[in-house]
Design a protein around this motif. Structure first.
Motif, PDB file in Angstrom:
ATOM      1  N   TRP A   1       0.993  -1.144   0.036  1.00  0.00           N
ATOM      2  CA  TRP A   1      -0.168   0.193  -0.110  1.00  0.00           C
ATOM      3  C   TRP A   1       0.804   1.220   0.071  1.00  0.00           C
ATOM      4  CZ3 TRP A   1       1.273   2.916   4.039  1.00  0.00           C
ATOM      5  CH2 TRP A   1       1.570   2.154   5.300  1.00  0.00           C
ATOM      6  N   TRP A   2       0.155   2.335  -0.602  1.00  0.00           N
ATOM      7  CA  TRP A   2       0.781   3.566  -0.447  1.00  0.00           C
ATOM      8  C   TRP A   2      -0.476   4.488   0.055  1.00  0.00           C
ATOM      9  CZ3 TRP A   2      -0.740   7.157  -4.617  1.00  0.00           C
ATOM     10  CH2 TRP A   2      -0.282   8.305  -4.310  1.00  0.00           C
ATOM     11  N   LYS A   3       0.182   5.724   1.149  1.00  0.00           N
ATOM     12  CA  LYS A   3      -0.866   6.548   1.582  1.00  0.00           C
ATOM     13  C   LYS A   3      -0.087   7.950   1.488  1.00  0.00           C
ATOM     14  CE  LYS A   3      -4.973   6.810   2.898  1.00  0.00           C
ATOM     15  NZ  LYS A   3      -6.109   6.264   1.851  1.00  0.00           N
ATOM     16  N   ASP A   4      -1.091   8.642   0.880  1.00  0.00           N
ATOM     17  CA  ASP A   4      -0.644  10.203   1.049  1.00  0.00           C
ATOM     18  C   ASP A   4      -1.725  10.900   2.037  1.00  0.00           C
ATOM     19  OD1 ASP A   4      -0.159  12.979   0.534  1.00  0.00           O
ATOM     20  OD2 ASP A   4      -1.180  12.980  -1.646  1.00  0.00           O
ATOM     21  N   THR A   5      -1.216  11.326   3.134  1.00  0.00           N
ATOM     22  CA  THR A   5      -1.819  11.844   4.065  1.00  0.00           C
ATOM     23  C   THR A   5      -2.158  13.161   4.341  1.00  0.00           C
ATOM     24  OG1 THR A   5       0.331  12.020   5.549  1.00  0.00           O
ATOM     25  CG2 THR A   5      -0.758   9.860   5.667  1.00  0.00           C
ATOM     26  N   GLY A   6      -2.872  13.584   3.310  1.00  0.00           N
ATOM     27  CA  GLY A   6      -3.457  14.838   3.039  1.00  0.00           C
ATOM     28  C   GLY A   6      -4.543  15.267   4.000  1.00  0.00           C
ATOM     29  N   THR A   7      -5.430  14.469   4.298  1.00  0.00           N
ATOM     30  CA  THR A   7      -6.661  14.789   5.036  1.00  0.00           C
ATOM     31  C   THR A   7      -6.412  14.083   6.394  1.00  0.00           C
ATOM     32  OG1 THR A   7      -7.809  13.013   4.165  1.00  0.00           O
ATOM     33  CG2 THR A   7      -7.865  15.241   2.949  1.00  0.00           C
ATOM     34  N   VAL A   8      -7.505  14.271   7.517  1.00  0.00           N
ATOM     35  CA  VAL A   8      -7.885  13.639   8.648  1.00  0.00           C
ATOM     36  C   VAL A   8      -8.027  12.095   8.076  1.00  0.00           C
ATOM     37  CG1 VAL A   8      -9.207  13.278  10.487  1.00  0.00           C
ATOM     38  CG2 VAL A   8      -8.428  15.534   9.965  1.00  0.00           C
ATOM     39  N   ASP A   9      -9.096  11.844   7.236  1.00  0.00           N
ATOM     40  CA  ASP A   9      -9.204  10.511   6.931  1.00  0.00           C
ATOM     41  C   ASP A   9      -8.118   9.816   6.311  1.00  0.00           C
ATOM     42  OD1 ASP A   9     -12.016  10.780   7.556  1.00  0.00           O
ATOM     43  OD2 ASP A   9     -12.579  11.169   5.724  1.00  0.00           O
ATOM     44  N   ASP A  10      -7.188  10.509   5.549  1.00  0.00           N
ATOM     45  CA  ASP A  10      -6.015   9.849   5.140  1.00  0.00           C
ATOM     46  C   ASP A  10      -5.044   9.231   6.396  1.00  0.00           C
ATOM     47  OD1 ASP A  10      -6.891   9.962   2.564  1.00  0.00           O
ATOM     48  OD2 ASP A  10      -5.868  12.013   2.207  1.00  0.00           O
ATOM     49  N   ILE A  11      -4.873   9.939   7.256  1.00  0.00           N
ATOM     50  CA  ILE A  11      -4.175   9.908   8.393  1.00  0.00           C
ATOM     51  C   ILE A  11      -4.574   8.860   9.222  1.00  0.00           C
ATOM     52  CG2 ILE A  11      -3.286  11.104  10.885  1.00  0.00           C
ATOM     53  CD1 ILE A  11      -3.068  13.653   9.282  1.00  0.00           C
ATOM     54  N   LEU A  12      -5.866   8.612   9.411  1.00  0.00           N
ATOM     55  CA  LEU A  12      -6.532   7.619  10.208  1.00  0.00           C
ATOM     56  C   LEU A  12      -6.340   6.445   9.349  1.00  0.00           C
ATOM     57  CD1 LEU A  12      -9.996   9.431  11.691  1.00  0.00           C
ATOM     58  CD2 LEU A  12      -7.621   8.600  12.939  1.00  0.00           C
ATOM     59  N   ALA A  13      -6.403   6.463   8.028  1.00  0.00           N
ATOM     60  CA  ALA A  13      -6.391   5.203   7.248  1.00  0.00           C
ATOM     61  C   ALA A  13      -4.898   4.777   7.310  1.00  0.00           C
ATOM     62  CB  ALA A  13      -6.699   5.440   5.801  1.00  0.00           C
ATOM     63  N   ALA A  14      -3.898   5.700   7.526  1.00  0.00           N
ATOM     64  CA  ALA A  14      -2.619   5.260   7.545  1.00  0.00           C
ATOM     65  C   ALA A  14      -2.298   4.693   8.965  1.00  0.00           C
ATOM     66  CB  ALA A  14      -1.654   6.489   7.247  1.00  0.00           C
ATOM     67  N   ASN A  15      -2.876   4.929   9.840  1.00  0.00           N
ATOM     68  CA  ASN A  15      -2.767   4.567  11.136  1.00  0.00           C
ATOM     69  C   ASN A  15      -3.462   3.179  11.167  1.00  0.00           C
ATOM     70  OD1 ASN A  15      -2.105   5.127  14.028  1.00  0.00           O
ATOM     71  ND2 ASN A  15      -4.132   4.806  14.339  1.00  0.00           N
ATOM     72  N   ARG A  16      -4.466   2.848  10.544  1.00  0.00           N
ATOM     73  CA  ARG A  16      -5.000   1.541  10.690  1.00  0.00           C
ATOM     74  C   ARG A  16      -3.912   0.684   9.729  1.00  0.00           C
ATOM     75  NH1 ARG A  16      -9.708   4.375   9.140  1.00  0.00           N
ATOM     76  NH2 ARG A  16      -9.576   3.917   7.016  1.00  0.00           N
ATOM     77  N   LEU A  17      -3.461   1.111   8.767  1.00  0.00           N
ATOM     78  CA  LEU A  17      -2.471   0.164   7.807  1.00  0.00           C
ATOM     79  C   LEU A  17      -1.349  -0.075   8.604  1.00  0.00           C
ATOM     80  CD1 LEU A  17      -2.983   2.085   4.470  1.00  0.00           C
ATOM     81  CD2 LEU A  17      -3.499  -0.305   4.937  1.00  0.00           C
TER      82      LEU A  17
END
Length: 352
Positions: free
Chosen positions: A218-234
């Motif tokens: 996976w790859w995550k661009d953490t531009g939003t709060v939802d992106d950060i929470l998704a990265a935290n989950r991953l």
């Protein structure tokens, strides 16, 4: 090879969290997101790293990373100031790179793959540049690559209206010093920035050898709060610690001197920092990170990030949230009249 981490940007979409510090220091599984970028480089054998600083509390970045010795490298800081684009930030590294090949990593992008293999392959190749790509379901939002059957990139388009593929340019770039010549010829884009995709496209157009590989994880661009929470989950999905106790269940990492009362429950994946107190029938549910020195009392929390030195003392259920450093979330039962009491900064979002 040298390493470069871009640590600038205003982080406007993450306000008010970024009012008091750069977004790259927001913790993912209790570790600043830019530390993952540094670890990618160090794990690839790179020992000389430049961190490009923006104008948002740059001293906090220096205070955290210091000279780099505790992370196994030497760190040099370069001030960018006003965010003028990735290409502008890269242009500031020419003296630091000093003719070597180098890797640029955006400090707010995370990947699951190690980049060690890519770094080794690039260093032994004749590529002038090499990009890591990732399949995306939102190609309109990223720089997109059109590739050839020979494994080369033939065109890069920034946020295309009609994407030629679903291959997005991730925040990891491998460059030879040739890239500086192409950056020097750039003009600001419509958004007033110097675009690295335009510099790479210039390299391609003039006969440069630009390769790529599609990352498998996976790859995550953490531009939003939802992106950060998704990265935290991953990230939390891959922690190693596993418990099967009465009040600690599943994949849970517990920091030193953390105290968890017998009537509280932690159900992983989750990470609990140092000197944390969890008591009063509290519940820490899956995909939650609790930072150092926090107190969680009575609350039920899931899919959230509680940054260090915070207190959550409430019988409320908290989900899908980021609670910033030194924050207090308390019950309002002692207030007269009974009601919700709030001290909220600008650009906040509250769900009641």
């Amino acid at each position: 090879m040298k390493g470069v981490i871009l640590h600038g940007g205003a982080g406007t979409r993450l306000r008010p969290i970024t009012h008091n510090g750069p977004k790259q220091l927001i913790p993912i599984a209790n570790k600043p997101m830019s530390q993952y970028a540094l670890e990618y480089l160090v794990d690839s054998g790179i020992r000389d790293v430049a961190i490009i600083l923006g104008d948002l509390y740059p001293q906090k970045v220096k205070d955290y990373y210091g000279d780099g010795s505790k992370f196994g490298c030497r760190i040099e800081y370069i001030e960018q100031g006003k965010p003028l684009g990735i290409a502008h930030a890269v242009s500031l590294t020419k003296d630091f790179v000093n003719g070597d090949r180098f890797i640029v990593v955006l400090g707010d992008n995370l990947v699951s793959d190690s980049i060690e293999r890519f770094a080794k392959n690039f260093n032994g190749s004749d590529f002038d540049a090499f990009l890591l790509l990732s399949h995306t379901s939102h190609p309109h939002d990223f720089g997109i690559a059109r590739t050839s059957d020979e494994g080369k990139i033939v065109e890069l388009i920034e946020k295309p209206k009609e994407p030629p593929s679903d291959l997005a340019v991730t925040g990891i770039y491998f460059f030879s010093p040739q890239i500086y010549d192409h950056i020097s010829k750039l003009k600001p884009s419509k958004r007033g920035e110097y675009e690295i995709t335009e510099a790479i496209q210039s390299l391609i157009t003039t006969g440069g050898n630009v390769g790529y590989e599609v990352i498998e994880g996976w790859w995550k661009d953490t531009g939003t709060v939802d992106d950060i929470l998704a990265a935290n989950r991953l990230v939390l999905e891959n922690i190693d610690h596993n418990f099967d106790d009465k009040n600690i269940q599943g994949k849970v990492s517990i920091g030193k001197d953390a105290k968890i009362s017998d009537d509280s429950l932690i159900r992983g994946p989750a990470v609990i920092g140092d000197n944390v107190l969890i008591e009063g029938n509290a519940y820490i549910g899956p995909f939650t990170s609790v930072g150092d020195n926090c107190v969680i009392r009575k609350a039920s929390i899931e899919n959230s990030i509680i940054v260090k030195n915070s207190v959550v003392d409430t019988d409320s259920i908290i989900v899908d949230s980021i609670i910033g450093e030194n924050t207090k979330v308390m019950n309002s039962t002692n207030l007269k009249p009974v009601g919700k009491r709030m001290i909220i900064g600008e650009n906040s979002i509250i769900y009641i």
